[in-house]
Motif scaffolding. Sequence first.
Motif, PDB file in Angstrom:
ATOM      1  N   GLY A  38      -6.188   7.828  13.130  1.00  0.00           N
ATOM      2  CA  GLY A  38      -6.955   7.075  12.151  1.00  0.00           C
ATOM      3  C   GLY A  38      -7.356   7.856  10.928  1.00  0.00           C
ATOM      4  O   GLY A  38      -7.519   7.290   9.855  1.00  0.00           O
ATOM      5  N   VAL A  39      -7.501   9.175  11.051  1.00  0.00           N
ATOM      6  CA  VAL A  39      -7.981   9.991   9.935  1.00  0.00           C
ATOM      7  C   VAL A  39      -6.858  10.834   9.347  1.00  0.00           C
ATOM      8  O   VAL A  39      -6.551  10.749   8.158  1.00  0.00           O
ATOM      9  CB  VAL A  39      -9.164  10.883  10.388  1.00  0.00           C
ATOM     10  CG1 VAL A  39      -9.603  11.800   9.256  1.00  0.00           C
ATOM     11  CG2 VAL A  39     -10.330  10.030  10.853  1.00  0.00           C
ATOM     12  N   VAL A  40      -6.227  11.662  10.180  1.00  0.00           N
ATOM     13  CA  VAL A  40      -5.247  12.619   9.663  1.00  0.00           C
ATOM     14  C   VAL A  40      -3.993  11.910   9.169  1.00  0.00           C
ATOM     15  O   VAL A  40      -3.505  12.186   8.063  1.00  0.00           O
ATOM     16  CB  VAL A  40      -4.900  13.657  10.750  1.00  0.00           C
ATOM     17  CG1 VAL A  40      -3.837  14.624  10.225  1.00  0.00           C
ATOM     18  CG2 VAL A  40      -6.149  14.430  11.167  1.00  0.00           C
ATOM     19  N   VAL A  41      -3.447  10.988   9.970  1.00  0.00           N
ATOM     20  CA  VAL A  41      -2.225  10.305   9.547  1.00  0.00           C
ATOM     21  C   VAL A  41      -2.472   9.474   8.292  1.00  0.00           C
ATOM     22  O   VAL A  41      -1.649   9.449   7.367  1.00  0.00           O
ATOM     23  CB  VAL A  41      -1.688   9.426  10.696  1.00  0.00           C
ATOM     24  CG1 VAL A  41      -0.511   8.588  10.220  1.00  0.00           C
ATOM     25  CG2 VAL A  41      -1.271  10.292  11.873  1.00  0.00           C
ATOM     26  N   THR A  42      -3.616   8.798   8.250  1.00  0.00           N
ATOM     27  CA  THR A  42      -3.946   8.042   7.038  1.00  0.00           C
ATOM     28  C   THR A  42      -4.064   8.953   5.827  1.00  0.00           C
ATOM     29  O   THR A  42      -3.597   8.616   4.730  1.00  0.00           O
ATOM     30  CB  THR A  42      -5.264   7.275   7.245  1.00  0.00           C
ATOM     31  OG1 THR A  42      -5.151   6.436   8.393  1.00  0.00           O
ATOM     32  CG2 THR A  42      -5.588   6.418   6.042  1.00  0.00           C
ATOM     33  N   ALA A  43      -4.671  10.122   6.006  1.00  0.00           N
ATOM     34  CA  ALA A  43      -4.803  11.070   4.896  1.00  0.00           C
ATOM     35  C   ALA A  43      -3.441  11.571   4.440  1.00  0.00           C
ATOM     36  O   ALA A  43      -3.190  11.723   3.232  1.00  0.00           O
ATOM     37  CB  ALA A  43      -5.686  12.245   5.323  1.00  0.00           C
ATOM     38  N   ILE A  44      -2.546  11.833   5.383  1.00  0.00           N
ATOM     39  CA  ILE A  44      -1.208  12.299   5.009  1.00  0.00           C
ATOM     40  C   ILE A  44      -0.465  11.224   4.213  1.00  0.00           C
ATOM     41  O   ILE A  44       0.151  11.505   3.169  1.00  0.00           O
ATOM     42  CB  ILE A  44      -0.412  12.694   6.267  1.00  0.00           C
ATOM     43  CG1 ILE A  44      -1.010  13.955   6.898  1.00  0.00           C
ATOM     44  CG2 ILE A  44       1.058  12.930   5.931  1.00  0.00           C
ATOM     45  CD1 ILE A  44      -0.358  14.357   8.200  1.00  0.00           C
ATOM     46  N   VAL A  45      -0.523   9.985   4.671  1.00  0.00           N
ATOM     47  CA  VAL A  45       0.181   8.901   3.989  1.00  0.00           C
ATOM     48  C   VAL A  45      -0.384   8.708   2.585  1.00  0.00           C
ATOM     49  O   VAL A  45       0.370   8.611   1.591  1.00  0.00           O
ATOM     50  CB  VAL A  45       0.081   7.604   4.808  1.00  0.00           C
ATOM     51  CG1 VAL A  45       0.634   6.423   4.019  1.00  0.00           C
ATOM     52  CG2 VAL A  45       0.826   7.752   6.126  1.00  0.00           C
ATOM     53  N   GLN A  46      -1.712   8.662   2.472  1.00  0.00           N
ATOM     54  CA  GLN A  46      -2.313   8.439   1.152  1.00  0.00           C
ATOM     55  C   GLN A  46      -2.014   9.591   0.194  1.00  0.00           C
ATOM     56  O   GLN A  46      -1.692   9.358  -0.982  1.00  0.00           O
ATOM     57  CB  GLN A  46      -3.825   8.264   1.294  1.00  0.00           C
ATOM     58  CG  GLN A  46      -4.252   6.898   1.787  1.00  0.00           C
ATOM     59  CD  GLN A  46      -5.750   6.718   1.712  1.00  0.00           C
ATOM     60  OE1 GLN A  46      -6.502   7.351   2.457  1.00  0.00           O
ATOM     61  NE2 GLN A  46      -6.206   5.868   0.811  1.00  0.00           N
ATOM     62  N   SER A  47      -2.131  10.818   0.671  1.00  0.00           N
ATOM     63  CA  SER A  47      -1.914  11.963  -0.221  1.00  0.00           C
ATOM     64  C   SER A  47      -0.446  12.064  -0.642  1.00  0.00           C
ATOM     65  O   SER A  47      -0.158  12.377  -1.812  1.00  0.00           O
ATOM     66  CB  SER A  47      -2.364  13.251   0.466  1.00  0.00           C
ATOM     67  OG  SER A  47      -1.666  13.460   1.672  1.00  0.00           O
ATOM     68  N   VAL A  48       0.476  11.796   0.281  1.00  0.00           N
ATOM     69  CA  VAL A  48       1.894  11.861  -0.085  1.00  0.00           C
ATOM     70  C   VAL A  48       2.239  10.772  -1.096  1.00  0.00           C
ATOM     71  O   VAL A  48       2.919  11.034  -2.107  1.00  0.00           O
ATOM     72  CB  VAL A  48       2.770  11.735   1.181  1.00  0.00           C
ATOM     73  CG1 VAL A  48       4.230  11.540   0.806  1.00  0.00           C
ATOM     74  CG2 VAL A  48       2.622  12.978   2.041  1.00  0.00           C
ATOM     75  N   LEU A  49       1.777   9.543  -0.869  1.00  0.00           N
ATOM     76  CA  LEU A  49       2.044   8.476  -1.829  1.00  0.00           C
ATOM     77  C   LEU A  49       1.378   8.757  -3.176  1.00  0.00           C
ATOM     78  O   LEU A  49       1.968   8.515  -4.236  1.00  0.00           O
ATOM     79  CB  LEU A  49       1.560   7.140  -1.264  1.00  0.00           C
ATOM     80  CG  LEU A  49       2.319   6.611  -0.043  1.00  0.00           C
ATOM     81  CD1 LEU A  49       1.699   5.310   0.439  1.00  0.00           C
ATOM     82  CD2 LEU A  49       3.789   6.424  -0.363  1.00  0.00           C
ATOM     83  N   GLY A  50       0.136   9.260  -3.140  1.00  0.00           N
ATOM     84  CA  GLY A  50      -0.523   9.616  -4.390  1.00  0.00           C
ATOM     85  C   GLY A  50       0.201  10.737  -5.114  1.00  0.00           C
ATOM     86  O   GLY A  50       0.332  10.720  -6.351  1.00  0.00           O
ATOM     87  N   GLY A  51       0.697  11.739  -4.355  1.00  0.00           N
ATOM     88  CA  GLY A  51       1.450  12.827  -4.978  1.00  0.00           C
ATOM     89  C   GLY A  51       2.747  12.349  -5.607  1.00  0.00           C
ATOM     90  O   GLY A  51       3.149  12.832  -6.675  1.00  0.00           O
ATOM     91  N   ILE A  52       3.417  11.387  -4.960  1.00  0.00           N
ATOM     92  CA  ILE A  52       4.636  10.811  -5.549  1.00  0.00           C
ATOM     93  C   ILE A  52       4.313  10.123  -6.875  1.00  0.00           C
ATOM     94  O   ILE A  52       5.042  10.263  -7.867  1.00  0.00           O
ATOM     95  CB  ILE A  52       5.282   9.828  -4.556  1.00  0.00           C
ATOM     96  CG1 ILE A  52       5.820  10.587  -3.342  1.00  0.00           C
ATOM     97  CG2 ILE A  52       6.402   9.038  -5.228  1.00  0.00           C
ATOM     98  CD1 ILE A  52       6.342   9.693  -2.238  1.00  0.00           C
ATOM     99  N   GLY A  53       3.205   9.385  -6.915  1.00  0.00           N
ATOM    100  CA  GLY A  53       2.808   8.736  -8.162  1.00  0.00           C
ATOM    101  C   GLY A  53       2.490   9.739  -9.256  1.00  0.00           C
ATOM    102  O   GLY A  53       2.876   9.543 -10.420  1.00  0.00           O
ATOM    103  N   LEU A  54       1.807  10.850  -8.898  1.00  0.00           N
ATOM    104  CA  LEU A  54       1.514  11.884  -9.901  1.00  0.00           C
ATOM    105  C   LEU A  54       2.784  12.533 -10.420  1.00  0.00           C
ATOM    106  O   LEU A  54       2.908  12.800 -11.628  1.00  0.00           O
ATOM    107  CB  LEU A  54       0.593  12.944  -9.280  1.00  0.00           C
ATOM    108  CG  LEU A  54      -0.823  12.505  -8.902  1.00  0.00           C
ATOM    109  CD1 LEU A  54      -1.563  13.646  -8.228  1.00  0.00           C
ATOM    110  CD2 LEU A  54      -1.600  12.023 -10.129  1.00  0.00           C
ATOM    111  N   ALA A  55       3.726  12.804  -9.524  1.00  0.00           N
ATOM    112  CA  ALA A  55       4.973  13.444  -9.951  1.00  0.00           C
ATOM    113  C   ALA A  55       5.780  12.526 -10.859  1.00  0.00           C
ATOM    114  O   ALA A  55       6.346  12.970 -11.867  1.00  0.00           O
ATOM    115  CB  ALA A  55       5.793  13.848  -8.723  1.00  0.00           C
ATOM    116  N   ILE A  56       5.857  11.228 -10.518  1.00  0.00           N
ATOM    117  CA  ILE A  56       6.618  10.290 -11.354  1.00  0.00           C
ATOM    118  C   ILE A  56       5.965  10.144 -12.730  1.00  0.00           C
ATOM    119  O   ILE A  56       6.650  10.045 -13.754  1.00  0.00           O
ATOM    120  CB  ILE A  56       6.723   8.929 -10.648  1.00  0.00           C
ATOM    121  CG1 ILE A  56       7.580   9.061  -9.384  1.00  0.00           C
ATOM    122  CG2 ILE A  56       7.303   7.872 -11.580  1.00  0.00           C
ATOM    123  CD1 ILE A  56       7.662   7.791  -8.562  1.00  0.00           C
ATOM    124  N   ALA A  57       4.634  10.152 -12.766  1.00  0.00           N
ATOM    125  CA  ALA A  57       3.925  10.013 -14.043  1.00  0.00           C
ATOM    126  C   ALA A  57       3.952  11.282 -14.877  1.00  0.00           C
ATOM    127  O   ALA A  57       3.528  11.262 -16.039  1.00  0.00           O
ATOM    128  CB  ALA A  57       2.474   9.593 -13.782  1.00  0.00           C
TER     129      ALA A  57
END
Length: 365
Positions: free
Chosen positions: A218-237
């Motif tokens: 509930g905590v770690v996996v959710t954090a990994i998914v959110q941070s990876v998706l957020g990092g992809i958005g930062l890299a594309i931008a």
Amino acid sequence: MNLPIKRYDLPQIMFGVLFIALMTVASIWIVQPFILGFAWAGMVVIATWPLMIKLQRLLWGKRFLAVIVMTLLLILLFVLPIATLVSSAIENGAPLVQLAGNPSSLHLPDFSWLRSIPLVGHKLYSGWHSIINGGGNALMTKVQPYVGQTASWFLIQAGHLGRFIIHCSLMLLFSALLYSRGEHVGMGIRHFAVRLAAERGDAAVILAGQAIRAVALGVVVTAIVQSVLGGIGLAIAGIPYATVLTVVMFVCCVAQIGPLPVLIPAIIWLYWTGDNTFGTVLLVWSCVVGSLDNVLRPVLIRMGADLPMLLILSGVIGGLFAFGMIGLFIGPVVLAVSYRLISLWVNEAPEPERDFHQIARSLDE
């Protein structure tokens, strides 16, 4: 009838307890380098055990094939991304190294762009320079030593990459062993708990496993998914230092703060530099990533118990200070297990009377 008097051999008891204490301390001392890796592996195996069982059924009931597949998944989806993020954070930390070595190089910025703001720009610029001329530099002189110490502490924590990779390797090794002998290890732990506290000990072990799975999924996996998706958005931008910001997002997500404290400044920076297209794209993407935990976390945490946000935050911060990067994972788990066991122990007693005035009168009587 006179009962026989049972005599105790005090020296025998004393030396027996002393021997047990010495053996316990020596055993802990010997296995101390492996404790963190084993604890991390136990958390991962407990959280992913149902997935391993499903893989075993798909792979013709062969346990060794399921263990190989799960180990490869841990390497591809867990160890390599984290090691890459930490390595990138250290490589991109050159400005912090310079700041820690020479704090006097830190100066208040000029903020000349304030003058381009319509109507109030010149007033803001004049006010800012009035603060600088009126003692801002003196203030920075006092703050500089603390800034240098803080930067040095973060660099020391980030510089433990070698130890972190060793613990990752131990985690992989112990995870493979636990996957292959998971039923026997689990039964051994439950047997030991029953020997200590009968049925209550067995129930405590089961509750501890539920708490571990709740935190891990509930905590770690959710954090990994959110941070990876957020990092992809930062890299594309095209945001600079996107990998380092992804590390920061991961820490914020584990601490239940969310990724928005990193994504919102990036959106403002894009709009401020005139990149309205990518600013809008990142804004929409941030809304999706920021709200993802409201959907993903309840689905993952339902197999465990919902845990207070303050408990998770305390576990993250305390674990980071106590164990370094690995504490991000182990700290919340330790507090969650303790919280569940204490809650079970407290709930065994009846609740107190709600009318405390009546209780006070009964004491007076």
